[in-house]
Design a protein around this motif. Structure first.
Motif: not given
Length: 502
Positions: A452-477
């Protein structure tokens, strides 16, 4: 779930009588500590690890399922699954077990079996269990008084918090920008119920300790709180807003706050409380509770704890337990009776649920191992660290997750991931080895923390990355949150730890 009550309204006489009984209970507890009337945890084969896991319920479309009573009836395992405050919550009580050998591996498999059995029994109700700190698809419309689980304790708690406050609750949070954006989102809302508290679903870890060992264990747990939250953050979204990595921490504090604006300005202490000092005895915490906090559920029993002690009985100290259950310390002291013997334990409440069974076990192993190592250290860490620094670490860890820089004695300000990798993982391994946990189990769970520390990925980090990527692709919140939750649930069921999720 807490001690059950029979009344929903209370008089001034009830409150005065309850206050006297709490003081009587503290006097009895002081006598028990002085006379050593507690189970000997050093020589007893009693289990040492216990946990409670709170779950959200979601429908197939990822909206919250307001059906906990029906779900629990279908699961039909009241010893393990119980109601929680919100109709979209249930709680799982994990049978305590030893923290040695391969016992945690067996506990992990037992957890999986219980969840599979529950899922099989509840599938007809369009509801699924989700291990997550806060359900991202919860909206403010889901959090009214009509969503409180039908239970006298929950209904009375809601009424008493608002009676003490005298006005609506204020939710006031500023967020952390999502990856690739600079926008700071905020939430400003008045709420007429405590149901926002139910949005905060946690993993609660229990450790039974001898009275003479209680203070160093509690102090060490306070030192670790900020690191735990940074490592385990899994609550970045609430009511459609991107907030802290672990938004449970500020939201829970605000959702149970009995203080209006003026009492905050006077320095009145909040009921969700980190504390204000290192302690010397467990009595310090119970006395603070009695001194600083009014009763919310002042139901008085007929028992006399001193008379019971004189008769050679172990008192229940019901009023003390009831009062303690309405003061939400992040590391809560617990007095309880098991098999006719009194004991004390620390209930660690800072962690969110999830993302997976394996992540949950890793979070627990890290906490127990690091705690044991800090307690066994030649120089107590809390003598080199101010209490204010420990509290600030909790806030920073909750707000920024693995991006947080925390203070640590002899190191100074350091990234939370670097602190864990350089310092705390070896300590946790040593502590678990002292408990007697096998190398196989230690490697399995601490390896997940390392990844988790090496990949810098917690549950929160994964959720934030996914939502940011989906919104960048045009989805609403809203669409992005529901799509992310669908992927989250699929990953959770597959069972791989979150740092390995795509």
């Amino acid at each position: 779930m807490g001690t059950e009550i029979s009344a929903r309204s209370f008089t001034g006489a009830d409150r005065r009588a309850f206050r006297r009984k709490v003081r009587d209970c503290i006097g009895a507890l002081e006598r028990m500590l002085r006379d050593d009337i507690f189970v000997d945890v050093h020589s007893s084969p009693e289990p040492q690890l216990g946990m409670e896991i709170e779950f959200n319920l979601v429908q197939d479309d990822m909206a919250p399922a307001m059906s906990n009573i029906e779900v629990l009836q279908a699961i039909d395992d009241h010893a393990v699954f119980q109601t929680e405050l919100g109709q979209f919550n249930v709680e799982m009580n994990v049978e305590p077990g030893p923290l040695n050998g391969d016992a945690t591996l067996e506990l992990e498999e037992s957890l999986r079996s219980s969840l599979r059995r529950a899922a099989d029994r509840m599938h007809r109700h369009n509801a699924q269990l989700v291990m997550i700190g806060m359900l991202p698809t919860l909206e403010l419309d889901h959090l009214g008084r009509d969503r409180i689980t039908a239970n006298p304790r929950y209904e009375a708690l809601n009424e008493q918090i608002f009676a003490a406050r005298g006005e609506d609750l204020e939710l006031d949070l500023d967020g952390v920008p999502l990856p690739g954006t600079d926008e700071v989102e905020s939430l400003r809302e008045d709420m007429n119920s405590v149901v926002p508290e139910a949005a905060c679903t946690s993993l609660q870890l229990h450790l039974r300790v001898a009275p003479e060992d209680f203070a160093p264990h509690w102090n060490a747990a306070q030192c670790l709180a900020g690191v735990q939250v940074a490592l385990g953050a899994n609550s970045p979204f609430f009511a459609g807003k991107s907030l802290w990595h672990e938004s449970r921490i500020p939201l829970f504090a605000q959702a149970t706050d009995t203080r209006p604006f003026e009492l905050k300005n006077q320095g009145v202490r909040p009921r969700v409380w980190f504390g204000e000092r290192w302690i010397e005895s467990p009595l310090d915490l119970f006395e603070e509770n009695s001194r600083y906090f009014t009763a919310l559920l002042p139901e008085v029993s007929d028992s006399d704890p001193m008379t019971e002690l004189d008769a050679g009985l172990i008192p229940e100290l019901r009023e003390l337990q009831m009062h303690n259950g309405t003061i939400y310390r992040w590391n809560r002291p617990v007095y309880d009776i098991s098999d006719g013997q009194a004991h004390l334990r620390i209930e660690n409440r800072v962690l969110p649920a999830g993302p997976t069974v394996l992540d949950t076990m890793a979070n627990a192993a890290f906490y127990y191992g690091a705690l044991r190592a800090l307690v066994d250290a030649d120089e107590p860490l809390w003598r080199e660290m101010s209490f204010d620094a420990a509290e600030k670490n909790l806030v920073l860890g909750a707000k920024f997750g693995l991006d947080a820089r925390l203070y640590w004695p002899k190191i100074g300000w350091v990234g939370s991931d670097e602190l864990v990798l350089r310092c705390l993982l070896p300590l946790a391994d040593k502590g678990l080895e002292t408990f007697g946990l096998s190398s196989k189990a230690r490697d399995r769970y601490l390896g997940i923390i390392e990844g988790r520390c090496i990949n810098r990925r917690t549950g929160a980090a994964w959720q934030r990355e996914q939502v940011a990527g989906r919104e960048a692709a045009g989805e609403d919140r809203r669409t992005a949150l529901r799509g992310m939750m669908s992927d989250y649930l699929a990953n959770m069921l597959q069972g791989n730890p979150v740092h390995q999720w795509d």
